[in-house]
Design a protein around this motif. Structure first.
Motif, PDB file in Angstrom:
ATOM      1  N   MET A  54       0.821  -1.218   0.000  1.00 29.52           N
ATOM      2  CA  MET A  54       0.000   0.000   0.000  1.00 29.52           C
ATOM      3  C   MET A  54       0.851   1.262   0.000  1.00 29.52           C
ATOM      4  SD  MET A  54      -3.055  -0.815  -0.364  1.00 29.52           S
ATOM      5  CE  MET A  54      -3.707   0.840  -0.179  1.00 29.52           C
ATOM      6  N   GLY A  55       2.128   1.117  -0.296  1.00 24.74           N
ATOM      7  CA  GLY A  55       3.011   2.271  -0.279  1.00 24.74           C
ATOM      8  C   GLY A  55       3.789   2.341   1.015  1.00 24.74           C
ATOM      9  N   LYS A  56       4.925   2.963   0.957  1.00 23.86           N
ATOM     10  CA  LYS A  56       5.820   3.031   2.107  1.00 23.86           C
ATOM     11  C   LYS A  56       5.197   3.877   3.220  1.00 23.86           C
ATOM     12  CE  LYS A  56      10.604   4.205   3.281  1.00 23.86           C
ATOM     13  NZ  LYS A  56      11.875   4.764   2.770  1.00 23.86           N
ATOM     14  N   PRO A  57       5.152   3.344   4.441  1.00 21.40           N
ATOM     15  CA  PRO A  57       4.673   4.157   5.563  1.00 21.40           C
ATOM     16  C   PRO A  57       5.560   5.382   5.765  1.00 21.40           C
ATOM     17  CG  PRO A  57       4.835   1.847   6.170  1.00 21.40           C
ATOM     18  CD  PRO A  57       5.512   1.982   4.850  1.00 21.40           C
ATOM     19  N   GLU A  58       5.039   6.356   6.472  1.00 17.80           N
ATOM     20  CA  GLU A  58       5.814   7.577   6.696  1.00 17.80           C
ATOM     21  C   GLU A  58       7.086   7.290   7.487  1.00 17.80           C
ATOM     22  OE1 GLU A  58       5.040  12.194   8.065  1.00 17.80           O
ATOM     23  OE2 GLU A  58       3.595  10.644   8.592  1.00 17.80           O
ATOM     24  N   PHE A  59       6.941   6.475   8.521  1.00 12.13           N
ATOM     25  CA  PHE A  59       8.086   6.105   9.347  1.00 12.13           C
ATOM     26  C   PHE A  59       8.115   4.578   9.450  1.00 12.13           C
ATOM     27  CE2 PHE A  59       6.538  10.238  10.917  1.00 12.13           C
ATOM     28  CZ  PHE A  59       7.603  11.011  10.472  1.00 12.13           C
ATOM     29  N   PRO A  60       8.589   3.889   8.394  1.00  9.10           N
ATOM     30  CA  PRO A  60       8.489   2.430   8.343  1.00  9.10           C
ATOM     31  C   PRO A  60       9.341   1.736   9.387  1.00  9.10           C
ATOM     32  CG  PRO A  60       9.885   3.255   6.571  1.00  9.10           C
ATOM     33  CD  PRO A  60       9.275   4.457   7.224  1.00  9.10           C
ATOM     34  N   THR A  61       8.844   0.579   9.822  1.00  6.98           N
ATOM     35  CA  THR A  61       9.583  -0.220  10.800  1.00  6.98           C
ATOM     36  C   THR A  61      10.157  -1.472  10.159  1.00  6.98           C
ATOM     37  OG1 THR A  61       7.523  -1.320  11.389  1.00  6.98           O
ATOM     38  CG2 THR A  61       8.197   0.537  12.756  1.00  6.98           C
ATOM     39  N   PHE A  62      10.043  -1.621   8.821  1.00  7.23           N
ATOM     40  CA  PHE A  62      10.426  -2.887   8.217  1.00  7.23           C
ATOM     41  C   PHE A  62      11.881  -2.961   7.768  1.00  7.23           C
ATOM     42  CE2 PHE A  62       7.828  -0.688   4.867  1.00  7.23           C
ATOM     43  CZ  PHE A  62       8.872  -0.281   4.053  1.00  7.23           C
ATOM     44  N   ASP A  63      12.700  -1.990   8.138  1.00 11.76           N
ATOM     45  CA  ASP A  63      14.144  -2.125   7.951  1.00 11.76           C
ATOM     46  C   ASP A  63      14.643  -3.092   9.022  1.00 11.76           C
ATOM     47  OD1 ASP A  63      16.852  -1.952   7.834  1.00 11.76           O
ATOM     48  OD2 ASP A  63      16.953   0.226   7.922  1.00 11.76           O
ATOM     49  N   ILE A  64      15.075  -4.271   8.594  1.00  8.43           N
ATOM     50  CA  ILE A  64      15.421  -5.312   9.569  1.00  8.43           C
ATOM     51  C   ILE A  64      16.548  -4.866  10.489  1.00  8.43           C
ATOM     52  CG2 ILE A  64      17.119  -6.538   8.140  1.00  8.43           C
ATOM     53  CD1 ILE A  64      15.811  -9.163   9.209  1.00  8.43           C
ATOM     54  N   ALA A  65      17.399  -3.974  10.000  1.00 11.63           N
ATOM     55  CA  ALA A  65      18.486  -3.488  10.843  1.00 11.63           C
ATOM     56  C   ALA A  65      17.976  -2.530  11.911  1.00 11.63           C
ATOM     57  CB  ALA A  65      19.540  -2.786   9.985  1.00 11.63           C
ATOM     58  N   ARG A  66      16.730  -2.075  11.747  1.00 11.62           N
ATOM     59  CA  ARG A  66      16.190  -1.120  12.704  1.00 11.62           C
ATOM     60  C   ARG A  66      15.204  -1.761  13.671  1.00 11.62           C
ATOM     61  NH1 ARG A  66      12.180   3.725  11.018  1.00 11.62           N
ATOM     62  NH2 ARG A  66      11.114   3.850  13.010  1.00 11.62           N
ATOM     63  N   TRP A  67      14.279  -2.556  13.142  1.00 10.92           N
ATOM     64  CA  TRP A  67      13.185  -3.023  13.995  1.00 10.92           C
ATOM     65  C   TRP A  67      13.671  -3.955  15.088  1.00 10.92           C
ATOM     66  CZ3 TRP A  67      11.398  -8.022  14.782  1.00 10.92           C
ATOM     67  CH2 TRP A  67      11.835  -9.008  13.894  1.00 10.92           C
ATOM     68  N   THR A  68      14.806  -4.596  14.908  1.00 10.17           N
ATOM     69  CA  THR A  68      15.320  -5.508  15.938  1.00 10.17           C
ATOM     70  C   THR A  68      16.163  -4.801  16.989  1.00 10.17           C
ATOM     71  OG1 THR A  68      17.231  -5.994  14.538  1.00 10.17           O
ATOM     72  CG2 THR A  68      15.335  -7.494  14.389  1.00 10.17           C
ATOM     73  N   ARG A  69      16.493  -3.526  16.781  1.00 10.89           N
ATOM     74  CA  ARG A  69      17.321  -2.809  17.752  1.00 10.89           C
ATOM     75  C   ARG A  69      16.535  -2.551  19.024  1.00 10.89           C
ATOM     76  NH1 ARG A  69      18.785   1.754  13.881  1.00 10.89           N
ATOM     77  NH2 ARG A  69      18.097   2.978  15.673  1.00 10.89           N
ATOM     78  N   ASP A  70      17.196  -2.704  20.161  1.00 10.41           N
ATOM     79  CA  ASP A  70      16.514  -2.519  21.438  1.00 10.41           C
ATOM     80  C   ASP A  70      16.059  -1.079  21.634  1.00 10.41           C
ATOM     81  OD1 ASP A  70      16.801  -5.161  22.029  1.00 10.41           O
ATOM     82  OD2 ASP A  70      18.510  -4.911  23.376  1.00 10.41           O
ATOM     83  N   GLU A  71      16.848  -0.113  21.149  1.00 14.99           N
ATOM     84  CA  GLU A  71      16.434   1.281  21.310  1.00 14.99           C
ATOM     85  C   GLU A  71      15.190   1.596  20.482  1.00 14.99           C
ATOM     86  OE1 GLU A  71      20.423   1.360  19.009  1.00 14.99           O
ATOM     87  OE2 GLU A  71      19.442   0.159  20.560  1.00 14.99           O
ATOM     88  N   GLU A  72      14.980   0.863  19.362  1.00 14.98           N
ATOM     89  CA  GLU A  72      13.755   1.038  18.588  1.00 14.98           C
ATOM     90  C   GLU A  72      12.560   0.477  19.354  1.00 14.98           C
ATOM     91  OE1 GLU A  72      10.805   1.715  15.726  1.00 14.98           O
ATOM     92  OE2 GLU A  72      12.714   2.692  16.184  1.00 14.98           O
ATOM     93  N   PHE A  73      12.734  -0.670  20.000  1.00 13.63           N
ATOM     94  CA  PHE A  73      11.676  -1.227  20.839  1.00 13.63           C
ATOM     95  C   PHE A  73      11.314  -0.222  21.939  1.00 13.63           C
ATOM     96  CE2 PHE A  73      10.072  -3.575  24.462  1.00 13.63           C
ATOM     97  CZ  PHE A  73       9.282  -4.580  23.919  1.00 13.63           C
ATOM     98  N   GLY A  74      12.312   0.358  22.580  1.00  9.09           N
ATOM     99  CA  GLY A  74      12.053   1.339  23.633  1.00  9.09           C
ATOM    100  C   GLY A  74      11.359   2.580  23.103  1.00  9.09           C
ATOM    101  N   ARG A  75      11.766   3.029  21.911  1.00 10.67           N
ATOM    102  CA  ARG A  75      11.109   4.197  21.320  1.00 10.67           C
ATOM    103  C   ARG A  75       9.626   3.944  21.112  1.00 10.67           C
ATOM    104  NH1 ARG A  75       8.973   6.102  16.849  1.00 10.67           N
ATOM    105  NH2 ARG A  75       9.182   4.075  15.804  1.00 10.67           N
ATOM    106  N   GLN A  76       9.295   2.725  20.666  1.00 16.07           N
ATOM    107  CA  GLN A  76       7.893   2.413  20.431  1.00 16.07           C
ATOM    108  C   GLN A  76       7.092   2.360  21.735  1.00 16.07           C
ATOM    109  OE1 GLN A  76       7.228  -0.872  17.711  1.00 16.07           O
ATOM    110  NE2 GLN A  76       8.999  -0.293  16.466  1.00 16.07           N
TER     111      GLN A  76
END
Length: 718
Positions: A260-282
């Motif tokens: 459906m098109g790229k989200p504004e702030f996508p989480t599907f970069d595998i190098a990003r979504w697995t980072r612990d600081e990304e989990f905390g940000r969410q």
């Protein structure tokens, strides 16, 4: 006119003119020269009437039987018909008609305007009519008074409305205005009847289907079209994509996420979504930022030891000291414990411990997937294998997503705003300052909620199809959430303090809190100025029987106990201006900023299934060292379920073309100059806050945009 105790005098229309106004007419049709040059007969009294339709699609009417009546302090007119041809197109917009009404005697001061649309037993299509306002000019005194309407006048309807914003005390000597207020409330209570939900514990709602809603609560044509188009488009596109996608690696979920098109702030970069600081940000700035709280002492069922988390802490302090200082936080989804799960679907009731490190990043340091500790319920740590730790975070996010959708999103925003709207509509006339203040914040809410009850949260609906807790588990979560709910949960000032997350020095980067508190303050200041303009003292508040009826109705009927406390925090009576300001701010904030913050980021969060989804296909792990990459893939939902979840997230994250944003009030319910000044000041405050947030966001890797005033909707419309 019946009920107003004034004689009806013979009246007729001696001149009619009709016009269209365009987008360039910023000040609207009231700025036009409103005069009639026709010859006036001696011994008669004349009143100019300008009726202005709205700018929405099909605001006009074909019906030659629609009429206007003027009720004055001395007399009233009969039915003044608006001739055939006025607004004849069923999609006419931005139209107005000027009438010169001739009366045989003086009406006195015109106090009430009535608009009617007689019942058509055969052909009523195209007769519905939306009126913004009516201007009345007394040709004798040359004074003009505006009467705000902003209602649909459906087939068979007759409505009355007045000019000034008043509380009941201010009109008590005037039997005409008192009668108008009470008759308005009596009519509304026939349309807005309570439906209660004792079996699932939700706040009460309107007792009609989506097709039976009062015209004022229905989606407009543009909104209804957008809603249908977005949902169908997403469903077709994603299910087609799923049919041709083979999922044999985590990265292949990206194909579904991009359908459906790229989200504004996508989480599907595998190098990003697995980072612990990304989990905390969410946890802080995702779609469910209401769970995290400061951890001063560990729950007895979460036996984390110092040795387990020592490697995660970087200040050289003990675990106990870090807790005392305020660097340890917890997310505890115990409300999910023991919920029934659908066959073949799995979820958890996790606890997650988080830590603010020296870099001011919030990171998870321990996750336990079940509430009861034991040998089959390990505490997962960042030092475990990548697969073990990632799988634990995925199971946490699955439970978090289901709780978000049922409790944070639907119960605490959608359901309660409909309940508030019912209390207002059943007990306050249009002229009441609280009605005029809050009415914009209920736009379309009953429409979207009634559809949700029919297709989304109903038995066998979309939630039941794709949530692990679908069916009885979903109903039980509603019961638990409803029993525990307190209206002040969405009072952000109280909420962040109760969770001990109000100190930005201890918990930095919590932009939901920072922006939300500023928005609350801006709303509270605005609300206080409006309320204090119309209530001179606390005694005025206590003595306002209409306002007290709102409190009584909501306490008794709107928020029944349902296993919790009666009223769920809503008071039996409202006893001061300060209390009234807080309650009005709460309603305004919940329907605008709170909902926007937890709704419009859903596609960002849920478009990439491994980041967060609503069901798992394997039971939560009971031991460490077994999981691998294949385990993660087999644990995630099948591609059709994933596509449905993404469809839902996409549809719920879309703004409509006719969206109204915070601080924008095209429906000018207030006619008073002081109120208009305060509305202007409020809009300027929001503009400045929006600019401040944009500037703050510039250096951030992931900007926080969900509480930018320019993106906060006035009401819950999706």
């Amino acid at each position: 006119m019946a009920g107003f105790n004034v004689p009806e005098v013979y009246s007729s229309v001696c001149k009619r003119e009709q016009f269209h106004y365009g987008d360039d007419e910023v000040d609207g049709p009231s700025s036009k020269n409103f005069t009639f040059k026709s010859k006036k007969a001696d011994g008669h009294f004349y009143y100019g009437v300008r009726i202005v339709t709205g700018s929405q699609c099909r605001a006009g009417t074909r019906d030659s039987d629609v009429y206007v009546k003027l009720v004055g302090s001395k007399a009233c007119t009969g039915n003044v018909n608006i001739i055939s041809g006025f607004l004849s197109s069923p999609i006419a917009t931005r139209s107005y008609v000027d009438l010169l009404v001739q009366c045989k005697s003086d009406l006195g001061d015109v106090l009430v305007v009535s608009l009617g649309n007689p019942k058509h037993w055969l052909f009523s299509a195209g007769s519905e009519w939306f009126v913004d306002f009516v201007d009345v000019i007394d040709e004798q005194s040359k004074t003009t008074v505006q009467f705000p309407c902003y209602h649909w006048i459906a087939d068979g309807d007759a409505i009355t409305f007045t000019s000034k914003t008043t509380i009941l005390k201010d009109v008590m000597p005037n039997s005409i205005l008192v009668h108008q207020r009470q008759s308005t409330i009596d009519q509304r209570r026939l349309k807005y009847k309570w439906q209660v939900f004792p079996a699932i514990g939700l706040p009460s709602a309107i007792d009609v289907t989506s097709k039976q809603l009062p015209s004022d609560e229905q989606f407009g044509v543009v909104k209804g079209t957008d809603f249908t188009k977005n949902t169908i488009s997403a469903a077709v596109t994603l299910q087609f994509s799923a049919a041709f996608t083979t999922i044999d690696s985590l990265s292949q979920f990206e194909q579904l996420a991009k359908a459906m098109g790229k989200p504004e702030f996508p989480t599907f970069d595998i190098a990003r979504w697995t980072r612990d600081e990304e989990f905390g940000r969410q946890m802080l700035n995702g779609v469910n930022p209401m769970v995290i709280e400061r951890c001063a002492t560990l729950p007895p069922n979460f036996p984390v030891t110092s040795s387990m988390v020592k490697s995660s802490m970087d200040r050289g302090l003990s675990f106990e000291d870090e807790m005392k200082i305020g660097h340890i936080y917890i997310c505890n989804l115990k409300i999910m414990d023991g919920l029934d799960l659908k066959e073949g679907y799995y979820s958890s009731a996790p606890l997650c411990l988080l830590y603010v490190n020296k870099a001011n990043q919030l990171v998870p340091i321990a996750i336990q997937l079940k509430q009861e500790p034991g040998s089959d319920n390990p505490i997962f740590l960042p030092t475990d294998s990548w697969a073990d730790w990632t799988l634990a975070k995925m199971y946490y996010q699955c439970a978090h997503a289901q709780f978000h959708q049922i409790a944070t999103h639907y119960l605490s925003c959608h359901a309660v705003m409909e309940t508030y709207g019912m209390g207002i509509m059943r007990n306050l006339p249009d002229a009441h300052p609280v009605y005029r203040l809050l009415r914009p914040h209920f736009r379309y809410t009953m429409a979207i909620n009634s559809r949700a009850r029919e297709t989304l949260i109903n038995d066998g609906g979309i939630i039941d199809q794709v949530f692990a807790i679908g069916g009885e588990g979903r109903r039980e979560l509603m019961r638990r959430g409803g029993a525990a709910y307190n209206i002040h949960w969405t009072n952000i000032k109280r909420n962040v303090k109760s969770r001990c997350v109000d100190d930005p020095n201890l918990l930095p980067g919590y932009y939901y809190r920072d922006d939300g508190l500023k928005l609350w303050q801006a709303m509270e200041d605005f609300v206080a100025k409006i309320i204090n303009e119309f209530y001179s003292s606390d005694e005025d508040v206590k003595g306002d029987s209409e306002l007290q009826n709102v409190a009584s109705d909501l306490y008794t009927n709107g928020f029944p106990a349902n296993g919790g406390e009666q009223g769920h925090g809503f008071p039996k009576s409202i006893d001061s201006r300060e209390q009234l300001v807080e309650l009005c701010t709460l309603m305004m904030f919940t329907g605008s900023a709170q909902h926007s913050s937890i709704n419009f980021g859903q596609y960002d969060m849920y478009s990439y299934t491994p980041n967060a989804t609503t069901s798992m296909r394997l039971p939560p792990p009971t031991t460490k060292g077994v999981a691998n990459n294949d385990t993660l893939i087999r644990s995630l939902p099948d591609k059709q379920t994933a596509a449905t979840v993404i469809t839902l997230a996409y549809s719920l994250s879309q703004y409509s073309q006719d969206e109204l944003y915070l601080g924008k009030f095209p429906a000018e319910h207030f006619t008073e100059d002081k109120a208009q000044v305060e509305i202007g000041n409020f809009s300027k405050t929001l503009t400045n806050l929006d600019a401040d947030i944009v500037e703050r966001n510039k250096p951030l890797d992931v900007p926080y945009v969900y509480m930018r005033p320019s993106r906060v909707t006035n009401s819950i419309t999706i």
